[in-house]
Design a protein around this motif. Structure first.
Motif: not given
Length: 819
Positions: A563-570, A575-576, A602-605, A617-625
């Motif tokens: 698992t590759a994980a990190a915190d991010t701030l805009f 996008a990050a 804007t919440g798109t992932w 290539t987009t393998l999966a996508s969606g939105t969050v708050p």
């Protein structure tokens, strides 16, 4: 008796011996990393060389190497002691290793410049930070070891504010290199050099981007006006000699340029056997240089470098050779990953490897100094024939010392050379040093073989084929004895909170590919240090990749499930990304095999994969708050087998199956030049990480197994197919962190080549990408460096067939069953 001591069955030994004889007689047994020493016949060529100190030639300007263009020295600064100092000694310490006489350093511009990006000292106009990057550190270390080393600065790119408002800008509002801003930027860089107590001997314009005559005239005037008139201007650092003709026709341009430098005058990525300049360049009366050459493997490229250092002067009267690059201290998924004088790819283990190129270079640098003079009458081709080899002679300006460097790279038989010394040069004892380029034994490199005393000013030397020799009256030469530890993987879990100071402004082990990632104080109300992308606008790029967005990579290419994980701030809209299974990068960053977890403000992932042409290539996508700006959010991409899972702020948002990439490093990325931040990188192993096995590796070709010829532990032993025999120790392999090992040696692509048809053998494990393999979903084994698969050529069923790499097809002859 332990398996490691058990001998192969006699019948098998005889079968293999017969096979070896058959292959030898048929001419097949010619490729491989172990080359038998040449057996020379009686000398058939005799050359008379008169070394006359009263004769003349051009002044020698030294042999050097380049750190830059780009990122090729990045991992060196993160090496532990004592290995870091050992590597620096082998590069710069006189009488120890390569003993480099000049060092070209990149003037960073926040943009990819071959295998990475180096940071600008001025990301925004007027904000100066003279401690960016690692080039100043490297130059300081070089000067510490050799106070006489010459320093040379050159830009590959520039930050995005350069030339935007220049009235001569053909694209108003866009960055423009040939501008007054760029002149001011380079003059300001001299201020940073002064802070580091580093005199700059040479300065260039724009690497491999031709030239602007008016700009060079203005630049020279600015150097003089700012007190840097003693620094010599080198131009055009490009691929032709056109500048020389223009200088002859333009006195002002001629006055602005002190040294005419051309790149790869001996050809690019070839044998470098012919190294011409032009009559116009030679007629200028100024130094002419091979201001970049090489681009050769640190070990197997030694023959080409040996030719070029001599032939640059013989053919083209070039008085300096600058090898690109100085060291292969970079990740092995990058295109030019083995080029340099030595290789240092594992700062976590301290492991490194010296190449024959180090010792080829030493044959000139340890016996001469800049300021010596070539002797034209004692320089040429053995027997007047290029194929027999070349020689150059130089004399000291203040003493009777002289040195002659000889290469017989292409010779096929022994020769003799008779030297006659005259013109005030010493007729005393000469010392002979030799390197056998046909040997893979380091004990045969840079050896003091004998001392000769001239008789009536004359002596004769026998020259074997495939050697470099130096004959010199000087002393003080030496060969370093430091040795490196064995390579080892960077184990998971791995984490970096960016609060522990690193050796440079980049975090430990991080290598920027575009943009400039630096540790700074955190935003968003968080205390401590965070990683921030510092370039606020797209720079003036040097490479031509389709995706120029900033990203940085870290880790071990053999990581599989994690698992590759990190915190991010805009800080700004954009996008990050967190990257996983980062493996092969295209040449000059023209693509990347990797998975991306992307989140926008804007919440798109989305979960995406990129390829070696920067197709996404987009393998999966969606939105969050919507995360919005200036608040922290957590991204996590889990890769377990073919299953990819995305989580944002601790909540799983999507899962997808993809079989494209099975192993690779981690990374952090943006989709544009915004100054976003990252914190708390955490790389944690999955359930399949670090697994290993020992046993047979059956082929998809029925009844055949992966086999080491003769159950050998020797470097260069051929890896073949053989009828499966569970009792045969030659078929016992260990899979460990992406490497297949037998008798402690690794399955290896010969010469780290990337061409289909390259043979494989076993070799001392060194962590190189040519020794790392990923298991594909169809059972194929893909080479991390080449992107090609382990292949039984033509699906042969003949015992003893040596394996190769080939374009992946998924056919039976490329499938291997790992227990």
């Amino acid at each position: 008796m332990p398996d490691s001591l058990r001998l192969p069955r006699p019948g098998r030994v005889l079968r293999r011996a017969a096979l070896a004889v058959s292959l030898l007689l048929s001419g097949v047994l010619t490729a491989g990393q172990v080359i038998a020493p040449a057996v020379a016949s009686a000398a058939t060529v005799s050359t008379s060389i008169t070394v006359d100190g009263s004769r003349s030639g051009r002044v020698f300007d030294g042999v050097g190497a380049a750190s830059g263009g780009g990122g090729n020295s990045r991992l060196l600064i993160d090496y532990p002691e004592p290995q870091r100092s050992q590597l620096l000694d082998y590069l710069f310490k006189p009488g120890y290793g390569a003993s480099l006489q000049s060092l070209k350093i990149e003037i960073g511009g926040d943009t990819n410049s071959t295998d990475g990006a180096e940071p600008s000292y001025q990301h925004t106009k007027g904000t100066v930070d003279c401690n960016q990057g690692y080039e100043w550190w490297l130059a300081e270390q070089a000067k510490l070891r050799n106070p006489n080393i010459k320093l040379y600065g050159l830009a590959w790119g520039a930050p995005g504010w350069i030339g935007v408002n220049d009235p001569a800008n053909p694209s108003p509002g866009q960055p423009y290199f040939w501008s007054q801003d760029m002149i001011d930027y380079l003059v300001g860089w001299f201020g940073c050099a002064a802070q580091h107590h580093l005199p700059i001997d040479y300065i260039g314009g724009w690497n491999e981007r031709e030239y602007n005559a008016t700009w060079y005239k203005d630049f020279k005037a600015a150097l003089v006006a700012s007190g840097h008139g003693g620094t010599k201007v080198v131009a055009a650092d490009s691929y032709d000699w056109n500048l020389a003709s223009d200088m002859a026709a333009d006195p002002q341009l001629n006055a602005a340029i002190d040294v005419v430098g051309m790149h790869y005058p001996c050809g690019y990525l070839g044998a470098m056997s012919t190294c011409n300049s032009t009559p116009a360049a030679q007629a200028l009366g100024k130094p002419i240089w091979a201001s970049e050459s090489g681009s050769q493997d640190y070990d197997t490229g030694a023959q080409a470098v040996a030719r070029a250092i001599n032939r640059d002067y013989i053919d083209g009267k070039m008085t300096s050779y600058m090898n690109w690059p100085v060291i292969a201290a970079l990740y092995q998924n990058l295109f030019f990953s083995t080029d340099g004088l030595s290789m240092a790819t594992q700062p976590w283990s301290g492991s490194y490897s010296l190449g024959r190129t180090t010792w080829v270079t030493a044959h000139t640098t340890q016996f001469t100094q800049p300021g010596w003079q070539y002797l034209d009458q004692a320089s040429g081709y053995l027997g007047g024939n290029r194929a027999d080899g070349s020689y150059v002679s130089l004399r000291s300006p203040n003493t009777s010392d002289y040195s002659t460097v000889i290469e017989t790279v292409d010779a096929t038989a022994a020769q003799s050379a008779t030297f006659t010394v005259a013109g005030g040069l010493s007729t005393g004892q000469v010392h002979v040093w030799a390197t056998n380029l046909n040997s893979t034994n380091p004990a045969d490199y840079f050896v003091h073989t004998q001392d000769l005393t001239p008789v009536r000013g004359s002596y004769t030397l026998t020259l074997q084929p495939g050697y470099v020799y130096t004959v010199s009256t000087t002393t003080g030469q030496g060969k370093g004895t430091a040795t490196a530890p064995a390579p080892a993987p960077l184990n998971l879990p791995y984490a970096d909170g960016f609060d522990t100071p690193a050796a440079s402004t980049s975090p430990k082990y991080f290598s920027d590919m575009n943009g400039a990632f630096q540790t700074v104080g955190c935003g968003g109300g968080r205390t401590g240090s965070c990683l921030r992308q510092m370039a606020p606008a797209a720079p003036i790029h040097w490479t031509d990749e389709a995706n120029k967005a900033p990203y940085t990579i870290v880790g071990d290419s053999t990581w599989v499930d994690y698992t590759a994980a990190a915190d991010t701030l805009f800080e700004q809209p954009g996008a990050a990304e967190v990257l996983g299974r980062v493996n092969q990068q295209g040449r000059n960053d023209n693509g990347l095999n990797a998975y991306h977890l992307r989140l926008s403000d804007t919440g798109t992932w989305s979960i995406l994969k990129s390829d070696l042409n920067w197709n996404f290539t987009t393998l999966a996508s969606g939105t969050v708050p919507a995360p919005g700006l200036n608040s922290w959010h957590h991204l996590a991409l889990t890769m377990q087998g073919p299953t990819l899972t995305a989580a944002i702020d601790g909540t799983t948002v999507g899962t997808v199956t993809d079989y494209s990439f099975t192993s690779g490093m981690a990374g952090l990325a943006l989709t544009g030049y915004q100054t976003q931040q990252f914190d708390n990188l955490a790389l944690t192993p999955g359930t399949g990480s670090g697994t290993s096995f020992t046993g047979q590796v059956p082929s998809g070709v029925t009844g055949k197994c992966l086999d080491d010829s003769g159950n050998s532990a020797a470097d260069g032993s051929k890896v073949i197919i053989w009828t499966c025999d569970p009792t045969d120790p030659a078929q016992t392999w260990t899979w460990n962190n992406g490497q297949l090992q037998h008798n402690g040696k690794c399955l290896d692509v010969i010469g780290a080549a990337t061409a289909s048809g390259t043979l494989v053998d076993q070799w001392t494990c060194n962590g190189g990408g040519n020794q790392q393999w990923t298991v594909q979903s169809d059972g194929t084994l893909k080479g991390v460096q080449s992107g090609l698969c382990l292949d039984d050529p033509a699906a042969s069923t003949t015992d003893g067939t040596q394996l190769i790499i080939w374009t992946c097809t998924g056919a039976a002859n490329q499938r291997w069953t790992l227990p």
